[in-house]
Design a protein around this motif. Structure first.
Motif, PDB file in Angstrom:
ATOM      1  N   ARG A   1       0.833  -1.199   0.000  1.00 15.98           N
ATOM      2  CA  ARG A   1       0.000   0.000   0.000  1.00 15.98           C
ATOM      3  C   ARG A   1       0.872   1.256   0.000  1.00 15.98           C
ATOM      4  O   ARG A   1       0.611   2.212  -0.710  1.00 15.98           O
ATOM      5  N   GLN A   2       1.940   1.188   0.814  1.00 10.02           N
ATOM      6  CA  GLN A   2       2.810   2.340   0.878  1.00 10.02           C
ATOM      7  C   GLN A   2       3.503   2.577  -0.465  1.00 10.02           C
ATOM      8  O   GLN A   2       3.663   3.706  -0.902  1.00 10.02           O
ATOM      9  N   ARG A   3       3.844   1.489  -1.110  1.00  9.63           N
ATOM     10  CA  ARG A   3       4.464   1.593  -2.423  1.00  9.63           C
ATOM     11  C   ARG A   3       3.503   2.215  -3.426  1.00  9.63           C
ATOM     12  O   ARG A   3       3.893   3.026  -4.265  1.00  9.63           O
ATOM     13  N   VAL A   4       2.227   1.845  -3.294  1.00  5.23           N
ATOM     14  CA  VAL A   4       1.210   2.417  -4.182  1.00  5.23           C
ATOM     15  C   VAL A   4       1.100   3.924  -3.946  1.00  5.23           C
ATOM     16  O   VAL A   4       1.040   4.711  -4.894  1.00  5.23           O
ATOM     17  N   VAL A   5       1.110   4.333  -2.682  1.00  7.54           N
ATOM     18  CA  VAL A   5       0.979   5.755  -2.372  1.00  7.54           C
ATOM     19  C   VAL A   5       2.164   6.532  -2.931  1.00  7.54           C
ATOM     20  O   VAL A   5       2.002   7.599  -3.536  1.00  7.54           O
ATOM     21  N   VAL A   6       3.360   5.966  -2.770  1.00  8.33           N
ATOM     22  CA  VAL A   6       4.550   6.623  -3.326  1.00  8.33           C
ATOM     23  C   VAL A   6       4.421   6.726  -4.843  1.00  8.33           C
ATOM     24  O   VAL A   6       4.675   7.771  -5.443  1.00  8.33           O
ATOM     25  N   SER A   7       3.962   5.637  -5.486  1.00  8.44           N
ATOM     26  CA  SER A   7       3.804   5.650  -6.946  1.00  8.44           C
ATOM     27  C   SER A   7       2.805   6.711  -7.378  1.00  8.44           C
ATOM     28  O   SER A   7       3.024   7.419  -8.360  1.00  8.44           O
ATOM     29  N   LEU A   8       1.705   6.825  -6.630  1.00  3.62           N
ATOM     30  CA  LEU A   8       0.694   7.837  -6.970  1.00  3.62           C
ATOM     31  C   LEU A   8       1.306   9.236  -6.900  1.00  3.62           C
ATOM     32  O   LEU A   8       1.072  10.069  -7.766  1.00  3.62           O
ATOM     33  N   ALA A   9       2.113   9.458  -5.866  1.00  5.49           N
ATOM     34  CA  ALA A   9       2.690  10.785  -5.683  1.00  5.49           C
ATOM     35  C   ALA A   9       3.650  11.119  -6.818  1.00  5.49           C
ATOM     36  O   ALA A   9       3.826  12.278  -7.160  1.00  5.49           O
ATOM     37  N   LEU A  10       4.275  10.094  -7.403  1.00  6.00           N
ATOM     38  CA  LEU A  10       5.266  10.351  -8.451  1.00  6.00           C
ATOM     39  C   LEU A  10       4.672  10.268  -9.849  1.00  6.00           C
ATOM     40  O   LEU A  10       5.346  10.541 -10.836  1.00  6.00           O
ATOM     41  N   LEU A  11       3.400   9.921  -9.946  1.00  5.98           N
ATOM     42  CA  LEU A  11       2.767   9.598 -11.229  1.00  5.98           C
ATOM     43  C   LEU A  11       2.896  10.730 -12.248  1.00  5.98           C
ATOM     44  O   LEU A  11       3.227  10.515 -13.401  1.00  5.98           O
ATOM     45  N   LEU A  12       2.630  11.966 -11.817  1.00  4.89           N
ATOM     46  CA  LEU A  12       2.610  13.073 -12.769  1.00  4.89           C
ATOM     47  C   LEU A  12       3.956  13.780 -12.848  1.00  4.89           C
ATOM     48  O   LEU A  12       4.029  14.930 -13.254  1.00  4.89           O
ATOM     49  N   LYS A  13       5.017  13.085 -12.441  1.00  2.24           N
ATOM     50  CA  LYS A  13       6.380  13.614 -12.511  1.00  2.24           C
ATOM     51  C   LYS A  13       6.504  14.995 -11.870  1.00  2.24           C
ATOM     52  O   LYS A  13       6.874  15.970 -12.542  1.00  2.24           O
ATOM     53  N   PRO A  14       6.210  15.108 -10.610  1.00  2.65           N
ATOM     54  CA  PRO A  14       6.292  16.410  -9.946  1.00  2.65           C
ATOM     55  C   PRO A  14       7.742  16.835  -9.802  1.00  2.65           C
ATOM     56  O   PRO A  14       8.649  16.003  -9.834  1.00  2.65           O
ATOM     57  N   SER A  15       7.958  18.139  -9.652  1.00  3.20           N
ATOM     58  CA  SER A  15       9.345  18.574  -9.467  1.00  3.20           C
ATOM     59  C   SER A  15       9.695  18.717  -7.984  1.00  3.20           C
ATOM     60  O   SER A  15      10.863  18.850  -7.655  1.00  3.20           O
ATOM     61  N   ILE A  16       8.686  18.723  -7.100  1.00  2.95           N
ATOM     62  CA  ILE A  16       8.993  18.716  -5.667  1.00  2.95           C
ATOM     63  C   ILE A  16       8.171  17.612  -4.997  1.00  2.95           C
ATOM     64  O   ILE A  16       6.967  17.517  -5.218  1.00  2.95           O
ATOM     65  N   ILE A  17       8.824  16.775  -4.217  1.00  2.57           N
ATOM     66  CA  ILE A  17       8.117  15.707  -3.506  1.00  2.57           C
ATOM     67  C   ILE A  17       8.320  15.923  -2.011  1.00  2.57           C
ATOM     68  O   ILE A  17       9.456  16.010  -1.542  1.00  2.57           O
ATOM     69  N   PHE A  18       7.226  16.020  -1.276  1.00  5.91           N
ATOM     70  CA  PHE A  18       7.317  16.132   0.170  1.00  5.91           C
ATOM     71  C   PHE A  18       6.968  14.784   0.787  1.00  5.91           C
ATOM     72  O   PHE A  18       5.934  14.202   0.457  1.00  5.91           O
ATOM     73  N   ALA A  19       7.799  14.299   1.678  1.00  6.26           N
ATOM     74  CA  ALA A  19       7.485  13.036   2.344  1.00  6.26           C
ATOM     75  C   ALA A  19       7.532  13.268   3.854  1.00  6.26           C
ATOM     76  O   ALA A  19       8.573  13.595   4.410  1.00  6.26           O
ATOM     77  N   ASP A  20       6.377  13.148   4.499  1.00 13.04           N
ATOM     78  CA  ASP A  20       6.268  13.428   5.924  1.00 13.04           C
ATOM     79  C   ASP A  20       6.360  12.121   6.699  1.00 13.04           C
ATOM     80  O   ASP A  20       5.430  11.329   6.677  1.00 13.04           O
ATOM     81  N   GLU A  21       7.452  11.867   7.373  1.00  8.76           N
ATOM     82  CA  GLU A  21       7.683  10.623   8.104  1.00  8.76           C
ATOM     83  C   GLU A  21       7.229   9.433   7.267  1.00  8.76           C
ATOM     84  O   GLU A  21       6.343   8.691   7.682  1.00  8.76           O
ATOM     85  N   PRO A  22       7.796   9.251   6.079  1.00  8.37           N
ATOM     86  CA  PRO A  22       7.242   8.233   5.179  1.00  8.37           C
ATOM     87  C   PRO A  22       7.405   6.823   5.709  1.00  8.37           C
ATOM     88  O   PRO A  22       6.714   5.914   5.261  1.00  8.37           O
ATOM     89  N   THR A  23       8.299   6.609   6.647  1.00 10.89           N
ATOM     90  CA  THR A  23       8.601   5.224   7.007  1.00 10.89           C
ATOM     91  C   THR A  23       8.543   4.962   8.503  1.00 10.89           C
ATOM     92  O   THR A  23       9.141   4.011   8.983  1.00 10.89           O
ATOM     93  N   THR A  24       7.818   5.781   9.282  1.00  8.81           N
ATOM     94  CA  THR A  24       7.838   5.550  10.732  1.00  8.81           C
ATOM     95  C   THR A  24       7.121   4.279  11.133  1.00  8.81           C
ATOM     96  O   THR A  24       7.490   3.640  12.102  1.00  8.81           O
ATOM     97  N   ALA A  25       6.078   3.899  10.381  1.00 11.81           N
ATOM     98  CA  ALA A  25       5.271   2.778  10.850  1.00 11.81           C
ATOM     99  C   ALA A  25       5.740   1.438  10.285  1.00 11.81           C
ATOM    100  O   ALA A  25       5.122   0.420  10.515  1.00 11.81           O
ATOM    101  N   VAL A  26       6.836   1.434   9.531  1.00 12.04           N
ATOM    102  CA  VAL A  26       7.242   0.171   8.899  1.00 12.04           C
ATOM    103  C   VAL A  26       8.556  -0.334   9.486  1.00 12.04           C
ATOM    104  O   VAL A  26       9.303   0.418  10.096  1.00 12.04           O
TER     105      VAL A  26
END
Lengths: 322, 295, 314
Positions: free
Chosen positions: C153-178
């Protein structure tokens, strides 16, 4: 007398997903021994590895389906609760959840002193509390009239430690005691554990997923995966020379606070497999087969026994003596 | 000292509750209704007799308040009937809530702390009463017990059904509190199971017990009205329900005797709104997620 | 910029206080600090995601849009033109943000159709190709979120965030729960894609280990202020601010069991912050001036700034 403080013998605990869901073994045939000398025994593993369930089994919160747990050579279910609580005390993960928000924490310290430590005289109760509080770095006057929401997380965790110390137990079970605390406060609590072990001769079972703190403080370590102990031995040895493929991956993935190791960390890629969690729980053989790079046919069908390599016990067919 | 702090806590809770506009409106409505029902203590003995006044008179101002809401087809004062009916209905609601919600509290707690087969038994018991259709059972019970019914036995009959929802609610609260970490800490502090129940679990349950209590009042008054409309309540006494029964029986609706029809309907609506507002503000207060703001 | 939480008209919390930060192209920037130091609030402001009770003042200027101030445009404009396309945001607990009633594929198709204005079938084909390029099987698209493991699921969320090739990506504690293994997989995925897109990645986490492994520059926050800003390597080698020193030196490391000492005291209450430097009650080097006056930002080296009286030239 027995030379073992605590002995967990082939303990299994079965849970069910939902009412009609499938059964799985949250703790599967686990045996560990804690010798009768002050030590910190770490149980490490990811979420869902069964480490918290094992702690709850030892605390008599859950009852195992199979196997038994011996404390000083006696089955823990033959020991009266009060007597058992005098020897074993817990520290929980979330300091804010450890105390009833509607009651003052001091109440639990007083009750522990009266009921568990068996102190009759009220003046002595307060004295013991004041002494223990100052030992963990708190001030009796600051604590006595406050409710939980008036403390910080670090202070509450110290209170929880003080409460556990009041009956002078032989063993304290600490379930991820620092994972909810701020980074700058963690090391203080960990140092406190080390001090307690050395000054008071109290042993700890330290449950964590943080291998760096485990290395820093523990004497022995058991690595758990999906309910089974995969590797067990001296903490330094296991963490600097891991045998089981799972332990190896764990250590390779640990991000370290030194940028010099970045290249090594980045280059060691981990294959992301689309394994299914449920299958890992119910498979007959080694539970790591779906992710292990060294899988052989035997792994899928037979769970490896504990194999001794030097002083470390490892459950992996790679180390089978031919 | 102990009692003092409890009173202070109670006053604090009232203070924070009174910040909700809903709560203030609800309390005001209920206070007015209770004041109205207290007037019934002054009712003249003749109010129960028929044809004391001329029949079918619309409201009129006279020197006494007897005719202020007009008279019924039996020549009775609507005002005196109304205040007595209100008092009786509130009394039925309150008694049912006292009996039903407390049985619910007890059974819910027992179900919440028991394990294994006993727990299953309790779940079966509670759930079967929750899913049983209430009205038909009450109709059967009322038919069977019609001879011995008084204002004080109706709540007993209603309680047969009324306890189930509160019990279910209390059980789920007790279950969730019992699984919290501080219960483990309390038991490792050597606190006896009875005190854990009393001091650790009860404070959480009591708040919900209060909402259950209020909801049961609403439910009981509504249920009594429903039974009365079927003619199954005590028709010799005045309740808001029996008032409606006679209104229907004498075709007051078609004969345009609005002053006889409106009082019970308005009062029932006010009772529902008043208690509902209180119940909603209490549960908002108890549930931090509904309270909003930065926690 | 400033960010405030208004709790009631009388009380407000300055969660972010006079912070200036510059994001360059093709860079991984870390924001470090403990819970409650304002790091999550900071990136919410940078993303322009202001919902009550959060209010912000100051400016967030976007270069790609000719210096547009994000804080001055409407939410609809951001939704249409900026979010997902130019900036994307991976929230905390990202495994629980997917709509449980929508198939994974629909999440992708909806985004593609909205922003690329293409037909459903074509969008689905694009999604299939994209998902495979992200190292997942394409039948993931047919699954509902609950059928996937937390890691997937987390991989899907990351993929969604990168889908439209953004130039800035914000990740807020992306890995605290894993767990650490999955953490590494996700961080490697994020940095690989960041390099591929030449984008800026802003990672917020309290885990100094993560900063050491992936960032090029770190900003350390304490009580709503950035107290130190430096390229990663010198920061870890020679931390300047006493708080950074404590953060880094108190961390236990594998293979090293020298005794370590932590900070005493606890973070300040932001409703009622201490006068002068917010850190002085816990600082081992606190001087008189620290208790009275706020320290200024001092440039120590190229790209290195510290907010502390110890380094102020007088």
């Amino acid at each position: 007398m027995s030379t073992h403080l605590l002995k967990v013998e082939n303990v299994t605990k079965v849970f069910r997903y939902g009412i009609l869901g499938f059964k799985f073994r949250a703790v599967d045939d686990v045996s560990i021994v804690i010798e009768d000398k002050p030590m910190i025994f770490t149980i490490a593993g990811e979420s869902g590895s069964g480490k918290t369930t094992l702690a709850k089994l030892i605390l008599k919160i859950y009852r195992p389906e199979q196997g038994r747990i011996l404390f000083m050579g006696r089955d823990i279910y033959r020991i009266d609760d009060n007597e058992y609580h005098r020897c074993i005390q817990p520290i929980m993960q979330d300091p804010y959840a450890s105390f009833n928000p509607m009651q003052k924490p001091i109440r639990y310290l007083r009750e522990t002193a009266r009921n568990i430590a068996g102190i009759r005289d009220e003046k002595e109760v307060e004295e013991r509390i004041a002494k223990t509080l100052s030992y963990v770095g708190l001030n009796y006057v600051d604590v006595v009239n406050k409710y939980p929401h008036e403390f910080s997380g670090g202070e509450l965790q110290r209170l929880a430690i003080a409460r556990a110390l009041i009956p002078r137990p032989r063993l304290i079970i600490a379930d991820e005691p620092v994972s909810m605390l701020d980074a700058s406060l963690r090391i203080n609590i960990i140092n406190l554990f080390k001090k307690i072990k050395e000054d008071l001769g109290i042993s700890f079972i330290y449950i964590t997923h943080d291998l760096a703190t485990a290395y820093y403080m523990s004497n022995k370590i058991a690595i758990m995966f999906r309910g089974t102990v995969v590797e067990l031995g001296d903490a330094r040895k296991v963490l600097s020379n891991p045998l089981h493929p799972y332990t190896q991956t764990l250590i390779e993935s640990l991000p370290e606070p030194s940028p010099k190791k970045r290249r090594y960390w980045m280059e060691k890629k981990i294959k992301f497999s689309t394994y299914i969690e449920e299958e890992e729980f119910v498979i007959k053989g080694c539970k790591y087969v779906f992710r292990c790079p060294y899988t052989i046919d035997k792994c899928k069908h037979v769970l490896p026994p504990y194999i001794k390599v030097d002083d470390t016990e490892v459950r992996c067919w790679l180390y089978e003596k031919k | 000292m102990y009692i003092n702090t409890r009173i202070r806590v109670f006053i604090d809770v009232l203070k924070s509750l009174s910040r909700y506009g809903r709560f203030r409106v609800g309390i005001a409505i209920i206070a007015i209704l209770i004041a109205l029902s207290l007037i019934s203590l002054a009712s003249p003995p003749r109010y129960k007799q028929w044809y004391v006044y001329p029949k079918d008179r619309p409201p009129q101002l006279t020197s006494s308040i007897d005719m202020i809401l007009g008279t019924t087809t039996n020549g009775r004062s609507v005002f005196w009937i109304m205040v007595n009916a209100l008092a009786n209905s509130l009394c039925i609601g309150l008694l049912t809530a006292l009996i039903g919600s407390h049985i619910g509290l007890l059974i819910g707690l027992l179900a919440g702390i028991s394990r294994g087969k006993t727990e299953l038994g309790f779940i079966l018991l509670i759930d079967s009463f929750v899913v049983l259709p209430g009205l038909p059972i009450l109709i059967v019970l009322a038919l069977a017990l019609k001879q011995s019914m008084t204002i004080h036995t109706i709540p007993l009959i209603l309680s047969v059904i009324a306890w189930a929802w509160p019990a279910r609610n209390v059980r789920s609260i007790a279950l969730s509190v019992m699984s919290r970490d501080f219960i483990t800490i309390a038991s490792f502090s050597g606190i006896k199971f009875r005190s854990i129940l009393l001091y650790e679990v009860m404070p959480y349950v009591l708040g919900w017990h209060l909402t259950n209590f209020i909801n049961t009042i609403i439910w009981a008054i509504g249920m009594e009205t429903a039974l009365a409309i079927f003619g199954l309540s005590i028709l010799s006494e005045d309740t808001l329900g029996t008032m409606l029964y006679w209104v229907l029986n004498f075709n007051a609706l078609f004969r345009g005797l609005w002053w006889w029809i409106l009082p019970p309907i308005v009062l029932l609506i006010l009772i529902f709104i008043g208690f509902y507002l209180i119940s909603v503000s209490v549960s908002t207060y108890l549930n931090p997620r509904l309270r909003g703001g930065v926690a | 910029m400033f960010g405030e939480y208004v709790i009631s008209p009388q009380v407000s919390i300055k969660a972010v206080n006079n912070v200036s930060i510059e994001l360059k192209k093709n860079e991984v920037i870390g924001i470090a600090g403990e819970s409650g130091c304002g790091k999550s609030t900071l990136i919410k402001i940078l993303y322009g995601f202001l919902q009550p009770p959060l209010t912000a003042s100051g400016k967030v200027l976007l270069n790609t849009k000719g210096g547009l101030d994000l804080l001055s445009v409407s939410e609809d404009y951001k939704r249409e033109n900026i979010w997902w396309k130019i900036m994307s945001y991976i929230p905390q607990n990202s495994m629980n943000v997917l709509n449980p009633f929508m198939k994974i594929g629909d999440h992708f198709v909806e985004l593609l159709r909205k922003h690329l204005k293409i037909e459903k079938d074509e969008a689905y084909r694009v999604a299939e190709e994209y998902v495979m390029s992200m190292g997942m099987r394409k039948d993931v698209l047919k699954a509902f979120p609950h059928q996937l493991s937390g890691g997937m699921r987390q991989r899907v969320v990351v993929s969604l965030a990168l889908l439209l090739k953004p130039s800035i990506i914000f990740a807020d504690e992306p890995t605290t729960a894993v767990d650490v293994v999955l953490q590494k997989v996700l961080l490697q995925l994020l940095t690989d894609k960041q390099k591929e897109l030449g984008a800026t990645l802003v990672v917020v986490t309290h885990d100094m280990g993560v900063h050491a492994m992936i960032t090029q520059k770190v900003a350390v926050m304490y009580a709503g202020r950035v107290v130190e800003e430096a390229p990663t390597e010198p920061l870890f080698e020679d931390p300047k601010h006493p708080y950074t020193q404590a953060l880094i030196n108190s961390l236990p490391r594998l293979g090293d069991d020298r005794p370590r000492i932590g900070l005493s005291g606890s973070p300040p209450d932001l409703r009622n912050p201490p006068p002068g430097c917010e850190f002085h009650p816990r600082c081992p080097y606190a001087m008189d001036i620290c208790r009275r006056e706020k320290p200024l930002r001092v440039k120590i080296d190229k790209d290195r700034y510290v907010v502390c009286w110890l380094y102020a030239k007088r």
